[in-house]
Design an enzyme around this catalytic site. Structure first.
Site, short mmCIF file in Angstrom:
data_model
loop_
_atom_site.label_atom_id
_atom_site.label_comp_id
_atom_site.label_asym_id
_atom_site.label_seq_id
_atom_site.Cartn_x
_atom_site.Cartn_y
_atom_site.Cartn_z
N TYR A 105 0.84 -1.21 0.00
CA TYR A 105 0.00 0.00 0.00
C TYR A 105 0.86 1.25 0.00
CZ TYR A 105 0.46 -0.98 5.05
OH TYR A 105 0.94 -1.29 6.29
N ILE B 14 9.64 -3.29 1.31
CA ILE B 14 9.96 -2.21 2.24
C ILE B 14 11.48 -2.09 2.41
CG2 ILE B 14 9.67 -1.38 4.61
CD1 ILE B 14 6.93 -2.88 4.62
N ASP C 102 19.37 -11.02 2.73
CA ASP C 102 18.09 -11.61 2.36
C ASP C 102 18.40 -12.87 1.55
OD1 ASP C 102 15.61 -12.31 1.15
OD2 ASP C 102 14.93 -10.23 1.32
N ASN D 10 10.94 -16.92 11.78
CA ASN D 10 11.74 -15.71 12.06
C ASN D 10 11.66 -15.25 13.52
OD1 ASN D 10 12.81 -15.44 9.53
ND2 ASN D 10 11.21 -14.05 8.79
N THR E 89 10.54 -2.14 12.64
CA THR E 89 9.21 -1.70 12.20
C THR E 89 8.51 -2.87 11.51
OG1 THR E 89 10.04 -0.97 10.07
CG2 THR E 89 9.94 0.70 11.81
N ARG F 86 7.95 -6.82 12.74
CA ARG F 86 7.05 -7.55 13.64
C ARG F 86 7.75 -7.80 14.97
NH1 ARG F 86 3.50 -5.92 11.23
NH2 ARG F 86 1.68 -6.97 10.36
N ASP G 80 8.79 -0.08 16.78
CA ASP G 80 7.42 0.25 16.35
C ASP G 80 6.52 -0.97 16.49
OD1 ASP G 80 5.49 2.10 15.11
OD2 ASP G 80 5.54 0.67 13.45
N GLU H 227 2.83 -6.91 21.79
CA GLU H 227 1.78 -5.95 21.39
C GLU H 227 0.39 -6.58 21.45
OE1 GLU H 227 2.42 -4.01 17.53
OE2 GLU H 227 0.27 -4.05 17.16
N HIS I 78 3.05 1.09 16.67
CA HIS I 78 2.79 0.41 15.39
C HIS I 78 2.18 1.40 14.38
CE1 HIS I 78 2.00 -3.84 13.63
NE2 HIS I 78 2.23 -2.97 12.65
P1 NAD Z 1 8.17 -8.56 1.40
O1 NAD Z 1 7.53 -9.88 1.37
O2 NAD Z 1 8.13 -7.70 0.17
O3 NAD Z 1 9.71 -8.70 1.83
C1 NAD Z 1 10.15 -9.47 2.91
C2 NAD Z 1 11.55 -9.95 2.57
O4 NAD Z 1 12.09 -10.58 3.73
C3 NAD Z 1 11.60 -11.00 1.44
O5 NAD Z 1 12.48 -10.55 0.42
C4 NAD Z 1 12.12 -12.27 2.12
O6 NAD Z 1 12.97 -13.04 1.28
C5 NAD Z 1 12.88 -11.67 3.29
N1 NAD Z 1 13.09 -12.57 4.42
C6 NAD Z 1 12.21 -13.43 5.00
N2 NAD Z 1 12.80 -14.04 6.04
C7 NAD Z 1 14.06 -13.53 6.13
C8 NAD Z 1 15.14 -13.76 7.02
N3 NAD Z 1 15.06 -14.63 8.04
N4 NAD Z 1 16.30 -13.06 6.83
C9 NAD Z 1 16.40 -12.17 5.82
N5 NAD Z 1 15.42 -11.93 4.93
C10 NAD Z 1 14.26 -12.60 5.10
O7 NAD Z 1 7.50 -7.79 2.62
P2 NAD Z 1 7.49 -6.22 2.89
O8 NAD Z 1 6.35 -5.60 2.16
O9 NAD Z 1 8.84 -5.67 2.69
O10 NAD Z 1 7.07 -6.19 4.44
C11 NAD Z 1 7.91 -6.71 5.43
C12 NAD Z 1 7.16 -6.74 6.75
O11 NAD Z 1 6.95 -5.42 7.23
C13 NAD Z 1 5.73 -7.30 6.68
O12 NAD Z 1 5.72 -8.71 6.68
C14 NAD Z 1 5.10 -6.73 7.92
O13 NAD Z 1 5.28 -7.63 9.00
C15 NAD Z 1 5.90 -5.46 8.19
N6 NAD Z 1 5.10 -4.24 8.06
C16 NAD Z 1 5.05 -3.39 9.11
C17 NAD Z 1 4.32 -2.21 9.02
C18 NAD Z 1 4.23 -1.23 10.15
O14 NAD Z 1 3.39 -0.32 10.12
N7 NAD Z 1 5.07 -1.32 11.18
C19 NAD Z 1 3.62 -1.92 7.85
C20 NAD Z 1 3.70 -2.82 6.79
C21 NAD Z 1 4.45 -3.98 6.89
C1 COI Z 2 1.01 -4.21 8.11
O1 COI Z 2 0.54 -3.67 7.10
O2 COI Z 2 1.39 -5.39 8.12
C2 COI Z 2 1.14 -3.43 9.34
O3 COI Z 2 1.94 -3.79 10.18
C3 COI Z 2 0.26 -2.24 9.54
C4 COI Z 2 -0.65 -2.40 10.73
C5 COI Z 2 -1.68 -1.31 10.75
C6 COI Z 2 -1.31 -3.74 10.83
#
Ligand code: NAD
Ligand code: COI
Length: 330
Positions: A100, A156, A175, A210, A231, A233, A257, A262, A294
Site C-alpha cells: 500500500y 519495504i 536476504d 523468524n 518496524t 514484527r 514500532d 503488542e 505500530h
Molecule cells: P516482502 O515480502 O516484500 O519482503 C520481505 C523480505 O524478507 C523478502 O524478500 C524475504 O525473502 C525476506 N526474508 C524473509 N525471512 C528472512 C530472514 N530470516 N532473513 C532475511 N530476509 C528474510 O514484505 P514487505 O512488504 O517488505 O514487508 C515486510 C514486513 O513489514 C511485513 O511482513 C510486515 O510484518 C511489516 N510491516 C510493518 C508495518 C508497520 O506499520 N510497522 C507496515 C507494513 C508492513
Molecule cells: C502491516 O501492514 O502489516 C502493518 O503492520 C500495519 C498495521 C496497521 C497492521
C-alpha cells in the site's frame, strides 16, 4: 453486495465513504476488531474487510464458515496474526494488501534512525528539568558516515535501502531470497551484517521461522553502540535480551514500532484502557529507546490505499471468484 468492515479507524472513514458513493454496495462499518464475539455481526453479509494486529482465531473462521462467508480481505500487509490453516479448513479465502506504500514504512525507519543517531530522546529529560548544558551535551553520529544493515530486502527493505543510500550511508543487506536485488546495497551474510552495521534495520515477515531472529547471540554480535530498528514484527526480537543489551550500554539505542507483546497488551488495553506491559514499561524508561505504537505505515497515502486496495480485492473475490492479492494457503 453487503460488506462488513471491522477495525475501522477515524482516518479511514472518509475513504470508506468515498468508496461507498462510487460503488452500489453496502458497507457496514465497525471500529471493533473481528473476534469471537464480534463475528456474530457478520451474519447475512457477503464479505468481510478487516484491520487489526490482534489474532484472527480458528473460532472466528468456524463461525464465518457457518454464515457461508467465503471471503475476508485485510487492509494491511502482515498475515502473521491469522490462523491461515483454520481459514482454509472452514473455506474462507483471504487477500492482503502487499504494497500500500512501502515508502511509508521505510521513511519511518529512516526517521527513527536519525532520531536515535542524534540522541534526541536523551535531550528531553534534562530540557524538561531546565538543565540546558546537559541537554546540549549528547554528541550525535551522522547517518552519512554510518553503515546501515537491512535485514529483509523485499518491498519495504528495498525502499529503505534507497533512502539510506540517499543519505550517503554505506548500505549492506541480508536476504536469502532478494528477488531483484536493489543495487545500492552490498549483499552480505547475516553474521557479517550484524558485525558491521551501526544501524540494523529489520524488514522481514513475522513468520514463526523468524521468531527471535534477533536473539541474545545476534545482539551480542552487534557492534558496540549499534542501533536496532524494528518496524516489521515484534516476534523478530527477543525483548528481554534487547533490554539487557541496552541496559549494559552495549547497544546505543533501539527503535521499536512493532513490540513483541503488542497483541496480548492490546487485548488487555481493550479491557482496561491502559497499554501496560512490564517489558514495554522498562523500555519506555530508557532515553535511548524510541517506542511507537505500530504507526510506521500511518500516512495519508498508505491509509487511502489500504482501504481502496483491500475493498478492490473483496469486490474481485465476490464478483469474479478471485482476487489479485489472494494468500494461497498450502
Ligand atoms: P516482502 O515480502 O516484500 O519482503 C520481505 C523480505 O524478507 C523478502 O524478500 C524475504 O525473502 C525476506 N526474508 C524473509 N525471512 C528472512 C530472514 N530470516 N532473513 C532475511 N530476509 C528474510 O514484505 P514487505 O512488504 O517488505 O514487508 C515486510 C514486513 O513489514 C511485513 O511482513 C510486515 O510484518 C511489516 N510491516 C510493518 C508495518 C508497520 O506499520 N510497522 C507496515 C507494513 C508492513
Ligand atoms: C502491516 O501492514 O502489516 C502493518 O503492520 C500495519 C498495521 C496497521 C497492521
Amino acid at each position: 453486495m453487503k460488506i462488513i468492515v471491522y477495525g475501522a479507524k477515524p482516518d479511514e472513514l472518509a475513504y470508506f465513504t468515498a468508496w461507498q458513493q462510487s460503488h452500489a454496495d453496502r458497507l457496514e462499518i465497525h471500529s471493533e476488531p473481528l473476534n469471537e464475539t464480534t463475528v456474530a455481526w457478520a451474519a447475512g453479509f457477503d464479505g468481510v474487510n478487516c484491520l487489526q494486529t490482534t489474532p484472527y482465531a480458528a473460532a472466528v473462521f468456524e463461525q464465518l464458515g457457518r454464515f457461508g462467508i467465503r471471503f475476508l480481505t485485510i487492509r494491511n500487509v502482515g498475515v502473521d496474526n491469522i490462523d491461515l490453516a483454520a481459514a482454509k479448513r472452514f473455506g474462507v479465502r483471504i487477500a492482503n494488501v502487499p504494497a500500500y506504500s512501502p515508502s511509508a514504512i521505510a521513511e519511518f525507519a529512516v526517521t527513527t534512525a536519525l532520531y536515535l543517531l542524534r540522541r534526541l530522546g536523551e535531550t528531553q529529560a534534562p530540557l524538561a528539568a531546565g538543565d540546558w548544558d546537559k541537554a546540549a551535551s549528547f554528541l550525535g553520529r551522522e547517518l552519512g558516515q554510518s553503515t546501515v544493515g537491512i535485514i529483509g530486502a523485499g518491498r519495504i527493505g528495498q525502499a529503505a535501502i534507497r533512502l539510506f543510500a540517499g543519505f550517503g550511508a554505506r548500505v549492506i543487506a541480508y536476504d536469502p531470497h532478494p528477488g531483484h536485488p536493489e543495487p545500492r546495497a552490498e549483499y552480505v551474510s547475516l553474521p557479517a551484517l550484524l558485525q558491521e552495521a551501526d544501524v540494523v534495520d529489520l524488514h522481514v515477515p513475522g513468520v514463526p521461522a523468524n521468531t527471535h531472529l534477533i536473539d541474545a547471540q545476534a545482539l551480542a554480535s552487534m557492534k558496540q553502540g549499534a542501533i536496532l530498528i524494528n518496524t516489521a514484527r515484534g516476534n523478530l526480537v527477543d525483548t528481554a535480551a534487547l533490554l539487557q543489551h541496552l541496559q549494559t550500554g552495549h547497544l546505543g539505542g533501539a527503535g521499536i514500532d512493532t513490540y513483541e507483546y503488542e497483541s496480548p497488551a492490546l487485548l488487555r488495553y481493550a479491557k482496561t484502557g491502559k497499554f501496560e506491559d512490564p517489558a514495554w514499561d522498562a523500555l519506555a524508561k530508557l532515553p535511548n529507546v524510541l517506542l511507537t505504537p505500530h504507526i510506521a505505515y500511518h500516512t495519508e497515502t498508505a491509509v487511502q490505499n489500504m482501504v481502496d486496495f483491500s475493498l478492490a480485492n473483496l469486490l474481485a473475490f465476490l464478483t469474479k471468484g478471485e482476487a489479485p492479492d489472494e494468500i494461497h494457503i498450502r
